[in-house]
Structures are given as C-alpha cells and as structure tokens.
Design a protein around this motif. Structure first.
Motif, PDB file in Angstrom:
ATOM      1  N   ARG A  93      -8.454   1.136   7.361  1.00  0.00           N
ATOM      2  CA  ARG A  93      -9.446   0.065   7.555  1.00  0.00           C
ATOM      3  C   ARG A  93      -9.740  -0.659   6.240  1.00  0.00           C
ATOM      4  O   ARG A  93      -9.834  -1.884   6.196  1.00  0.00           O
ATOM      5  N   LEU A  94      -9.877   0.124   5.154  1.00  0.00           N
ATOM      6  CA  LEU A  94     -10.162  -0.500   3.858  1.00  0.00           C
ATOM      7  C   LEU A  94      -8.953  -1.277   3.351  1.00  0.00           C
ATOM      8  O   LEU A  94      -9.106  -2.353   2.761  1.00  0.00           O
ATOM      9  N   ASP A  95      -7.755  -0.770   3.597  1.00  0.00           N
ATOM     10  CA  ASP A  95      -6.538  -1.497   3.200  1.00  0.00           C
ATOM     11  C   ASP A  95      -6.433  -2.827   3.949  1.00  0.00           C
ATOM     12  O   ASP A  95      -6.059  -3.844   3.361  1.00  0.00           O
ATOM     13  N   ARG A  96      -6.766  -2.824   5.246  1.00  0.00           N
ATOM     14  CA  ARG A  96      -6.733  -4.080   6.010  1.00  0.00           C
ATOM     15  C   ARG A  96      -7.760  -5.079   5.474  1.00  0.00           C
ATOM     16  O   ARG A  96      -7.474  -6.270   5.354  1.00  0.00           O
ATOM     17  N   LEU A  97      -8.940  -4.588   5.146  1.00  0.00           N
ATOM     18  CA  LEU A  97      -9.974  -5.452   4.587  1.00  0.00           C
ATOM     19  C   LEU A  97      -9.502  -6.058   3.261  1.00  0.00           C
ATOM     20  O   LEU A  97      -9.611  -7.264   3.038  1.00  0.00           O
ATOM     21  N   LEU A  98      -8.959  -5.209   2.376  1.00  0.00           N
ATOM     22  CA  LEU A  98      -8.464  -5.716   1.094  1.00  0.00           C
ATOM     23  C   LEU A  98      -7.320  -6.706   1.305  1.00  0.00           C
ATOM     24  O   LEU A  98      -7.208  -7.691   0.572  1.00  0.00           O
ATOM     25  N   GLY A  99      -6.488  -6.468   2.307  1.00  0.00           N
ATOM     26  CA  GLY A  99      -5.401  -7.407   2.610  1.00  0.00           C
ATOM     27  C   GLY A  99      -5.932  -8.776   2.996  1.00  0.00           C
ATOM     28  O   GLY A  99      -5.402  -9.802   2.559  1.00  0.00           O
ATOM     29  N   ILE A 100      -6.989  -8.798   3.805  1.00  0.00           N
ATOM     30  CA  ILE A 100      -7.612 -10.070   4.193  1.00  0.00           C
ATOM     31  C   ILE A 100      -8.122 -10.795   2.955  1.00  0.00           C
ATOM     32  O   ILE A 100      -7.902 -11.995   2.774  1.00  0.00           O
ATOM     33  N   LEU A 101      -8.803 -10.064   2.079  1.00  0.00           N
ATOM     34  CA  LEU A 101      -9.349 -10.677   0.869  1.00  0.00           C
ATOM     35  C   LEU A 101      -8.243 -11.184  -0.038  1.00  0.00           C
ATOM     36  O   LEU A 101      -8.328 -12.293  -0.577  1.00  0.00           O
TER      37      LEU A 101
END
Length: 100
Positions: free
Chosen positions: A32-40
């Motif tokens: 979940r955190l990797d996906r969030l960082l990917g969006i950013l």
C-alpha cells in the motif's frame, strides 16, 4: 408465552463478526505504501487535496510502524521528499515514537 422458549431471531453465533488477525501484514502495508509513493513519484502536481494530504501525513507514519524501523524511516523520508517536491509543507516526522 415464555420468550426464552422461542429462541433467537438470528440464530446462535450468527451475529458474531468473523475473527481477523489484529496484527497487520507487513507485506500488505509495504504494498500500500509503495503504491502511494508510486502515485506521488509519477505526479507533476499534488494529486491530493489539502485534506487528503493531511490524512496521508497521519496514515503513513502509523502504517510504517508495522515495518522494520530502517525501512519505515526510508518510507517516511521518501514520502516527505515527494510531498515537499509537490509543494506540500513538511508533514511527517522521520522517526516518530515507536510503540512496542
């Protein structure tokens, strides 16, 4: 008429919620955190409203507490870097107090 003799309207145990682990899965959190960082990282402008940015500033440190400390620090630093790059003020402490 005796109400006890009638039985339960919903049956025994049917109102009991399913048992779930109270310990979050580190792999799920990491994803979940990797996906969030990917969006950013892929964004050129802030992809979140101010309200959502504040929400993520609360959620990221709390979620990262379930990861090894060095990994959690790296994720919080990356989150801060991306949020600052996108124009948000510094929102997340690098090493918040860890419980446990």
């Amino acid at each position: 008429m005796n109400i006890d003799a009638q039985g339960s309207l919903f049956g025994e145990g049917r109102m009991t919620p399913p048992r779930r682990s109270s310990t979050p899965d580190p792999e799920s959190i990491r994803g979940r955190l990797d996906r969030l960082l990917g969006i950013l990282r892929q964004s050129e402008t802030m992809p979140f409203s101010d309200r959502d940015a504040r929400m993520w500033a609360t959620v990221v440190p709390n979620m990262s507490k379930w990861l090894p400390e060095a990994e959690a620090d790296t994720i919080r630093a990356a989150f801060n870097h991306e949020m600052e790059r996108l124009g948000a003020k510094k929102l997340v402490a690098i090493s918040p107090h860890r419980n446990g």
